[in-house]
Design a protein around this motif. Structure first.
Motif, mmCIF file in Angstrom:
data_model
loop_
_atom_site.group_PDB
_atom_site.id
_atom_site.type_symbol
_atom_site.label_atom_id
_atom_site.label_comp_id
_atom_site.label_asym_id
_atom_site.label_seq_id
_atom_site.Cartn_x
_atom_site.Cartn_y
_atom_site.Cartn_z
ATOM 1 N N SER A 92 -35.185 33.089 -15.399
ATOM 2 C CA SER A 92 -33.959 33.892 -15.520
ATOM 3 C C SER A 92 -33.022 33.222 -16.516
ATOM 4 C CB SER A 92 -33.285 34.044 -14.149
ATOM 5 O OG SER A 92 -32.818 32.794 -13.688
ATOM 6 N N CYS A 93 -31.853 33.871 -16.748
ATOM 7 C CA CYS A 93 -30.993 33.396 -17.840
ATOM 8 C C CYS A 93 -30.250 32.104 -17.491
ATOM 9 C CB CYS A 93 -30.005 34.490 -18.249
ATOM 10 S SG CYS A 93 -28.531 34.597 -17.203
ATOM 11 N N ARG A 94 -30.036 31.856 -16.194
ATOM 12 C CA ARG A 94 -29.377 30.637 -15.699
ATOM 13 C C ARG A 94 -27.891 30.569 -16.022
ATOM 14 N NH1 ARG A 94 -32.308 28.641 -11.642
ATOM 15 N NH2 ARG A 94 -34.399 29.339 -12.061
ATOM 16 N N THR A 95 -27.324 31.625 -16.595
ATOM 17 C CA THR A 95 -25.889 31.572 -16.929
ATOM 18 C C THR A 95 -25.090 32.735 -16.330
ATOM 19 O OG1 THR A 95 -26.261 32.764 -18.985
ATOM 20 C CG2 THR A 95 -26.255 30.368 -19.126
ATOM 21 N N CYS A 96 -25.724 33.810 -15.905
ATOM 22 C CA CYS A 96 -24.978 34.986 -15.418
ATOM 23 C C CYS A 96 -24.457 34.750 -13.999
ATOM 24 C CB CYS A 96 -25.875 36.233 -15.468
ATOM 25 S SG CYS A 96 -27.132 36.266 -14.168
ATOM 26 N N CYS A 99 -27.318 34.282 -11.406
ATOM 27 C CA CYS A 99 -27.999 32.986 -11.546
ATOM 28 C C CYS A 99 -27.127 31.838 -11.048
ATOM 29 C CB CYS A 99 -28.376 32.736 -12.995
ATOM 30 S SG CYS A 99 -29.774 33.717 -13.560
ATOM 31 N N CYS A 107 -30.832 38.487 -11.402
ATOM 32 C CA CYS A 107 -30.522 38.374 -12.839
ATOM 33 C C CYS A 107 -31.157 39.532 -13.600
ATOM 34 C CB CYS A 107 -31.063 37.034 -13.366
ATOM 35 S SG CYS A 107 -30.871 36.809 -15.143
#
Ligand SMILES: [Zn+2]
Length: 348
Positions: A92-96, A99, A107
């Motif tokens: 996953s993006c790890r920043t949204c 996440c 995500c």
């Protein structure tokens, strides 16, 4: 490198063992020499194809792996060459917001590695490419084959029983497929929490396997009535938690087996997607129905503490050579597996 590849959907005959290019890593990724891959039902779903879901072709399946880091990208800080690692398969993006709230499965960019990634991006190969955030340390006391069978089932079962159903000491937990990959892990999590796992299985051999793992009781669904046995075992109260992943074939029995105020938690529907619910029971008995899908990296790490301590054991029943992936998938499709299967590349 060698990999198990399919280019169109179909039976196990579509799986080819062939040469494909080695993955190229980005600045935040590591290259893993895969020592073992774990087999999951996802591999079969991907090969057969699922309505409404795109499987990227040519496809390499496999969402679980363990191996050694052989190359790291310029920005990678948490792992180094030579580290023995396991894969956390949720990309996953790890920043949204999802996440960063520990809910990476929500995500917008969430992908299960080896299932929704591609082309040619999964564990059934000699090398794999993963973001560093998707690598966790392999406990030294378990083998690569054992480690490769853990992440997806362990994380899924942990989220289902611990996070969603809030399992407690003394709970009766009805576990469908009690000798399979998910079910055998569910029995271990029940034992860890002092709950009582009631394993439903399809043969006396599997009943023994579940009992040996520590199941409180085992029900052979081919010779016993699941509803009657649950009534007997729970003194007519019903199960506190029903652990579902089979769907259509078991759904009505699952609801019938649940106690008043009980919780049904499901992560799949291997027998079919449409389950019949008598809604009167839902309100009268004040049941809780929870869906659950994968788990967060945090949940995987929480559960892994009990692997490190030896309280949860990897349950690998057989390791196949990578080139024999079709044999492994056939065994799974025939429902013959107890515990989990692993695939081992020639170079491992
Ligand atoms: Zn995200």
């Amino acid at each position: 490198m060698k990999a198990i590849v399919f280019e169109e959907h179909g039976d196990v005959g579509k799986l080819q063992y062939k040469d494909v290019p080695e993955p190229k890593i980005g600045p935040n990724e590591a290259l893993i020499k895969i020592k073992a891959a774990g087999c999951n039902y996802n591999d079969i779903w991907a090969r057969k194809g699922l309505p409404g879901m795109e499987i990227i072709m040519p496809h390499v399946s496999g969402s679980d792996a363990a191996g050694e880091v052989v190359e790291v990208g310029s920005e990678v800080k948490s792992v180094k060459v030579g580290d023995e690692v396991m894969v956390h398969p949720g990309i996953s993006c790890r920043t949204c917001e999802a996440c960063t709230s520990g809910q990476e499965f929500f995500c917008r960019q969430y992908r299960i590695w080896g299932f929704q990634t591609g082309p040619l991006d999964g564990a059934d190969a000699e090398y794999g490419r993963l973001p560093e955030v998707n690598l966790i340390p392999k406990p030294s006391q378990i083998s690569f084959e054992e480690a490769a069978t853990l992440p997806l089932t362990l994380m899924t079962v942990w989220r289902m029983l611990v996070t969603r159903a809030r399992i407690q000491a003394g709970d009766y937990v009805l576990i469908w497929g009690g000798a399979g990959g998910l079910g055998s892990m569910a029995i271990q999590v029940c034992n860890l929490f002092g709950a009582r796992g009631i394993a439903v299985v399809g043969s006396d051999k599997k009943a023994k396997y579940a009992k040996d793992l520590g199941a409180f009781e085992a029900i052979n669904r081919n010779s016993q009535s699941v509803r009657d046995e649950v009534k007997r075992i729970t003194n007519r109260a019903g199960a506190d938690i029903v652990f579902e992943h089979t769907g259509e074939a078991t759904w009505k029995d699952s609801i019938a087996a649940l106690k008043r105020g009980g919780t049904l938690v499901t992560c799949g529907a291997t027998s079919g997607f449409i389950g019949q619910t008598d809604i009167r029971f839902l309100w009268n008995k004040q049941m809780n129905f929870y869906g659950s899908h994968m788990g967060s990296k945090g949940e995987l790490l929480q559960a892994m503490k009990f692997v490190h301590s030896g309280q949860i054991k990897p349950l690998m029943s057989e390791a196949f050579a990578l080139k024999d992936a079709s044999k492994a998938q056939k065994v799974m499709e025939d429902g013959e597996v107890m515990g989990k299967l692993a695939l081992v590349p020639d170079h491992a």
